[in-house]
Enzyme design. Structure first.
Site, PDB file in Angstrom:
ATOM      1  N   ASP A   1      36.849 -49.913 -42.218  1.00  0.00           N
ATOM      2  CA  ASP A   1      36.459 -51.274 -42.600  1.00  0.00           C
ATOM      3  C   ASP A   1      35.860 -51.301 -43.993  1.00  0.00           C
ATOM      4  O   ASP A   1      36.066 -52.258 -44.753  1.00  0.00           O
ATOM      5  CB  ASP A   1      35.453 -51.833 -41.590  1.00  0.00           C
ATOM      6  CG  ASP A   1      36.081 -52.093 -40.239  1.00  0.00           C
ATOM      7  OD1 ASP A   1      37.309 -52.310 -40.188  1.00  0.00           O
ATOM      8  OD2 ASP A   1      35.351 -52.087 -39.231  1.00  0.00           O
ATOM      9  N   ALA A  14      28.391 -57.340 -31.838  1.00  0.00           N
ATOM     10  CA  ALA A  14      27.236 -56.456 -31.878  1.00  0.00           C
ATOM     11  C   ALA A  14      27.708 -55.093 -31.383  1.00  0.00           C
ATOM     12  O   ALA A  14      28.441 -54.999 -30.391  1.00  0.00           O
ATOM     13  CB  ALA A  14      26.107 -56.984 -30.986  1.00  0.00           C
ATOM     14  N   ASN A  22      32.439 -56.530 -40.453  1.00  0.00           N
ATOM     15  CA  ASN A  22      32.272 -55.291 -41.207  1.00  0.00           C
ATOM     16  C   ASN A  22      32.934 -55.391 -42.578  1.00  0.00           C
ATOM     17  O   ASN A  22      32.347 -55.026 -43.613  1.00  0.00           O
ATOM     18  CB  ASN A  22      32.890 -54.111 -40.447  1.00  0.00           C
ATOM     19  CG  ASN A  22      32.101 -53.698 -39.227  1.00  0.00           C
ATOM     20  OD1 ASN A  22      30.977 -54.140 -39.017  1.00  0.00           O
ATOM     21  ND2 ASN A  22      32.695 -52.855 -38.408  1.00  0.00           N
ATOM     22  N   LEU A  55      44.204 -41.843 -44.861  1.00  0.00           N
ATOM     23  CA  LEU A  55      44.517 -40.514 -44.322  1.00  0.00           C
ATOM     24  C   LEU A  55      43.265 -39.710 -44.008  1.00  0.00           C
ATOM     25  O   LEU A  55      43.294 -38.476 -44.011  1.00  0.00           O
ATOM     26  CB  LEU A  55      45.388 -39.750 -45.330  1.00  0.00           C
ATOM     27  CG  LEU A  55      46.687 -40.451 -45.758  1.00  0.00           C
ATOM     28  CD1 LEU A  55      47.332 -39.719 -46.927  1.00  0.00           C
ATOM     29  CD2 LEU A  55      47.655 -40.545 -44.581  1.00  0.00           C
TER      30      LEU A  55
END
Length: 294
Positions: A243, A11, A42, A212
Site C-alpha cells: 500500500d 481498523a 492505507n 517483487l
C-alpha cells in the site's frame, strides 16, 4: 493536481506470533494492537505523507472501531469529504505477523461491502488522478474507473486482493499495480514476469508495475521497461509495504514526476515501511523518502 482514492477503510487488529498458524493450529501470540488500516485508507495516507493532496471516498460504521479506522487519515490530512457512515460495522482486518515480518490477513469487510456506485463523488473534474484497489464491491470499482476514464483522469488500480480478470475494468485503467501472484492470476498467458506483464498490456493499461518484494519492482509500458531494486533493509513487518508503494507512486505521478522517479520514490518508501510495525503507522514522510533516495 489532486488525488482521489476510492477504497476500503478498516481498523487493523494485529498480533505478533512465532509463525503463521497452519490449518487447525492454535498459536500463542503477543498483545493485540489496534491501528488504522484498509487498503484504500492505507494508500491515501501514504500518498498524503508523500506530499499529495488527497481526498478519500469510502465507508465506515458508527461503532467503536470507527475512531481507530479514521485516526491515520485525519493525522495525515486526508480530506474525508467523501466518507460515508453506513448502517454496518466498520471493516476489520485480523492480522498475524510472524517472526521475520511475513503476515497472514483475514478481512471482515463490514461497511466497505455496503458501498454502491451511488456513494461515488458526483463531480470528478477537480481530481486529476484516481487510485483504486480490490476491497470494495467490484461494481463500485468498475464504475469509479469508468467515470474517471471518461473524465480524463489518470486511473491507477492496485489489483489486490486479486479477483477474476475484469476486462471492462482493465479497459479503463491507465496504470495497473500487482505483485507476482496477482500478475499470474490476471495475465492471459504464463512465462516470465516481464512476458506476463507485456501480455497484460493488451487488455488496456498503458503501464503495469509488478512489485517483487525484496527484489524491487518491474514496470513495463508499450515501449520501455524499468527494473528497480528495493532498498536493502531488515524487515520487521511487511503489512503495509504494498500500500505504501501504491500511494507514494500515485503521489509522485500527481506531482508530475517522470515515471522512473516516481517508481524510485515508491520503492524506497515501501522498503522503509517494512522496517517498522503496522501499516499506516509505518509509512514514511516525504522528507524520510527523499533522505533515503539521496
Amino acid at each position: 493536481m489532486t488525488l482521489l482514492v476510492v477504497g476500503s477503510v478498516n481498523a487493523d487488529l494485529t498480533v505478533q506470533a512465532p509463525h503463521i498458524p497452519a490449518p487447525g493450529e492454535t498459536v500463542l501470540g503477543g498483545d493485540v494492537r489496534v491501528s488504522p488500516g484498509g487498503k484504500g485508507a492505507n494508500q491515501a495516507v501514504a500518498a498524503a505523507l508523500a506530499g499529495a493532496r488527497v481526498t478519500l471516498c469510502g465507508a465506515v460504521g458508527a461503532d467503536s472501531f470507527r475512531e481507530a479506522a479514521l485516526r491515520g487519515l485525519t493525522r495525515a490530512g486526508v480530506d474525508l469529504g467523501g466518507l460515508h457512515t453506513l448502517d454496518a460495522p466498520t471493516g476489520l482486518a485480523l492480522i498475524t505477523v510472524a517472526q521475520g515480518g511475513e503476515n497472514a490477513i483475514t478481512v471482515a469487510s463490514g461497511a466497505n461491502a455496503r458501498m454502491t456506485p451511488g456513494h461515488l463523488p458526483a463531480d470528478l473534474p477537480p481530481f486529476t488522478h484516481l487510485l483504486l484497489q480490490g476491497e470494495l464491491p467490484a461494481g463500485v470499482t468498475r464504475e469509479a474507473a469508468r467515470r474517471a476514464h471518461a473524465a480524463g483522469l489518470t486511473v491507477l488500480l492496485n489489483a489486490a486482493p486479486v479477483q477474476a480478470p475484469d476486462p471492462e475494468l482493465l479497459a479503463h485503467v491507465t496504470h495497473l499495480l500487482v505483485n507476482e501472484t496477482e500478475l499470474a492470476a490476471l495475465a492471459p498467458s504464463g512465462g516470465e514476469v516481464e512476458a506476463q506483464a507485456r501480455a497484460l498490456l493488451a487488455t488496456g493499461p498503458q503501464a503495469i508495475t509488478v512489485t517483487l518484494g525484496a527484489r524491487g519492482s518491474l514496470t513495463v509500458t508499450g515501449t520501455e521497461a524499468y527494473a528497480l531494486p528495493a532498498l536493502p533493509v531488515t524487515p520487521v513487518d511487511t503489512t503495509g509495504a504494498g500500500d505504501t508503494f501504491a500511494g507514494v507512486l500515485a503521489a509522485g505521478l500527481v506531482a508530475g514526476l517522470p515515471l522512473p522517479e516516481a517508481l524510485r520514490a515508491a520503492g524506497a518508501a515501501a522498503s522503509l515501511a517494512c522496517t517498522r510495525p503496522g501499516a499506516q503507522d509505518a509509512m514514511p514522510t516525504r522528507e524520510e523518502i527523499q533522505a533515503n533516495l539521496r
